[in-house]
Design a protein around this motif. Sequence first.
Motif, short mmCIF file in Angstrom:
data_model
loop_
_atom_site.label_atom_id
_atom_site.label_comp_id
_atom_site.label_asym_id
_atom_site.label_seq_id
_atom_site.Cartn_x
_atom_site.Cartn_y
_atom_site.Cartn_z
N GLY A 152 20.04 -30.90 -62.96
CA GLY A 152 20.46 -32.04 -63.76
C GLY A 152 19.27 -32.76 -64.36
N ALA A 153 19.23 -34.06 -64.14
CA ALA A 153 18.15 -34.87 -64.71
C ALA A 153 17.08 -35.20 -63.69
CB ALA A 153 18.74 -36.17 -65.28
N SER A 154 16.92 -34.35 -62.67
CA SER A 154 15.96 -34.65 -61.60
C SER A 154 14.80 -33.66 -61.58
CB SER A 154 16.66 -34.64 -60.24
OG SER A 154 17.13 -33.34 -59.92
N TYR A 155 13.63 -34.20 -61.24
CA TYR A 155 12.40 -33.40 -61.11
C TYR A 155 11.74 -33.73 -59.78
CZ TYR A 155 12.87 -31.86 -65.90
OH TYR A 155 13.36 -31.26 -67.04
N GLN A 156 11.03 -32.75 -59.22
CA GLN A 156 10.50 -32.92 -57.88
C GLN A 156 9.04 -32.50 -57.80
OE1 GLN A 156 13.02 -30.38 -55.51
NE2 GLN A 156 12.31 -28.51 -56.49
N ALA A 157 8.33 -33.15 -56.87
CA ALA A 157 6.95 -32.81 -56.56
C ALA A 157 6.79 -32.78 -55.05
CB ALA A 157 5.99 -33.82 -57.17
N SER A 207 30.53 -27.79 -71.08
CA SER A 207 30.72 -26.42 -70.59
C SER A 207 29.36 -25.80 -70.33
CB SER A 207 31.50 -25.59 -71.61
OG SER A 207 30.78 -25.49 -72.83
N THR A 208 29.35 -24.71 -69.55
CA THR A 208 28.10 -24.07 -69.15
C THR A 208 27.22 -23.72 -70.35
OG1 THR A 208 29.19 -23.14 -67.21
CG2 THR A 208 27.11 -22.13 -67.87
N THR A 209 27.86 -23.29 -71.43
CA THR A 209 27.12 -22.90 -72.63
C THR A 209 26.28 -24.05 -73.17
OG1 THR A 209 28.86 -21.32 -73.18
CG2 THR A 209 27.38 -21.98 -74.96
N LEU A 210 26.82 -25.26 -73.13
CA LEU A 210 26.09 -26.43 -73.63
C LEU A 210 25.18 -27.03 -72.57
CD1 LEU A 210 28.89 -28.35 -75.59
CD2 LEU A 210 26.88 -27.24 -76.59
N PHE A 211 25.58 -26.93 -71.30
CA PHE A 211 24.88 -27.64 -70.22
C PHE A 211 23.45 -27.14 -70.03
CE2 PHE A 211 24.30 -28.75 -65.63
CZ PHE A 211 24.48 -30.12 -65.75
N ASN A 212 23.21 -25.88 -70.29
CA ASN A 212 21.85 -25.32 -70.28
C ASN A 212 21.13 -25.56 -68.95
OD1 ASN A 212 19.57 -24.03 -71.28
ND2 ASN A 212 18.78 -25.86 -72.31
N ASN A 213 21.82 -25.25 -67.87
CA ASN A 213 21.23 -25.41 -66.52
C ASN A 213 20.74 -26.83 -66.24
OD1 ASN A 213 21.60 -22.70 -65.64
ND2 ASN A 213 19.83 -22.06 -66.85
N GLY A 214 21.35 -27.79 -66.87
CA GLY A 214 21.00 -29.18 -66.62
C GLY A 214 20.02 -29.77 -67.61
N PHE A 215 19.41 -28.95 -68.44
CA PHE A 215 18.45 -29.48 -69.41
C PHE A 215 19.14 -30.28 -70.51
CE2 PHE A 215 15.79 -26.02 -67.67
CZ PHE A 215 14.65 -26.76 -67.37
N ALA A 216 20.47 -30.15 -70.63
CA ALA A 216 21.20 -30.93 -71.63
C ALA A 216 21.64 -32.29 -71.10
CB ALA A 216 22.42 -30.15 -72.12
#
Length: 264
Positions: free
Chosen positions: A214-219, A77-86
């Motif tokens: 999610g689990a993605s980072y960009q440069a 749920s959104t509360t746990l997902f933490n904007n994808g940091f979870a």
Amino acid sequence: MASSFNSWSFRFFSMTLTTLAIISKPSVVAVVFRPSPWALAHATFYGDETASETMGGACGYGNLFSNGYGTDTAALSTTLFNNGFACGTCYQIKCVQSPWCYAGVPLTTVTATNLCPPNWAQDSNNGGWCNPPRVHFDMSKPAFMKIAQWKAGIVPVMYRRVPCVRPGGLKFSFQGNGYWLLVYVMNVGGGGDIANMWVKGSRTGWISMSHNWGASYQAFATLGGQPLSFKLTSYSTKETIIAWNVAPANWNVGLTFNTNVNFH
């Protein structure tokens, strides 16, 4: 005689200082993620026994089978997902206080791979299970069936964060183009989560990468033709590790690179 004694005394004093310096030198100890206390939540399931509907997901892990996550997964749920940091975090879940729970209160461990979005058209206690501020796990059906009978639909559960035990090191999946590098980080051990990430080419310094989703980072940088290294900080433990020379100079998007370093 006095000169010889003074020389011996000086050598003894120097050796003592050296020994003390060695003893007092702080040792580098790996940071280990520890389980959290148990807390109450609820769990449902989505998809069928094949878990095919869990593929992909908001974390961007793609094929969960080929990338090592299997069917023991859950959408948060959104509360746990933490904007994808979870994304990538691991939880032990056990069914409680329901006749649908299996006897002996078995527990199972799941990895967060998806988001269970709010459904504001339904009441939070009647269908809108993932509406904030509810703490909820929408599990794959195979994972749910390890703790309760699937006919229950929804059951109360106890859950806690636990260390993610992953075989091997971090995995980096490349997307993007010549001016934009998008990296999905997978197989993260320890806390399972990433707070910050940097990339370094052989002709650059460390370049800070922004969190995409999610689990993605960009440069946004031109990094082609250079071997790439990555520096990562855990969201939970704040430990920072470096994966040197992850990708060779002839790397390309669409490829996944394995390493031998990980969090614990």
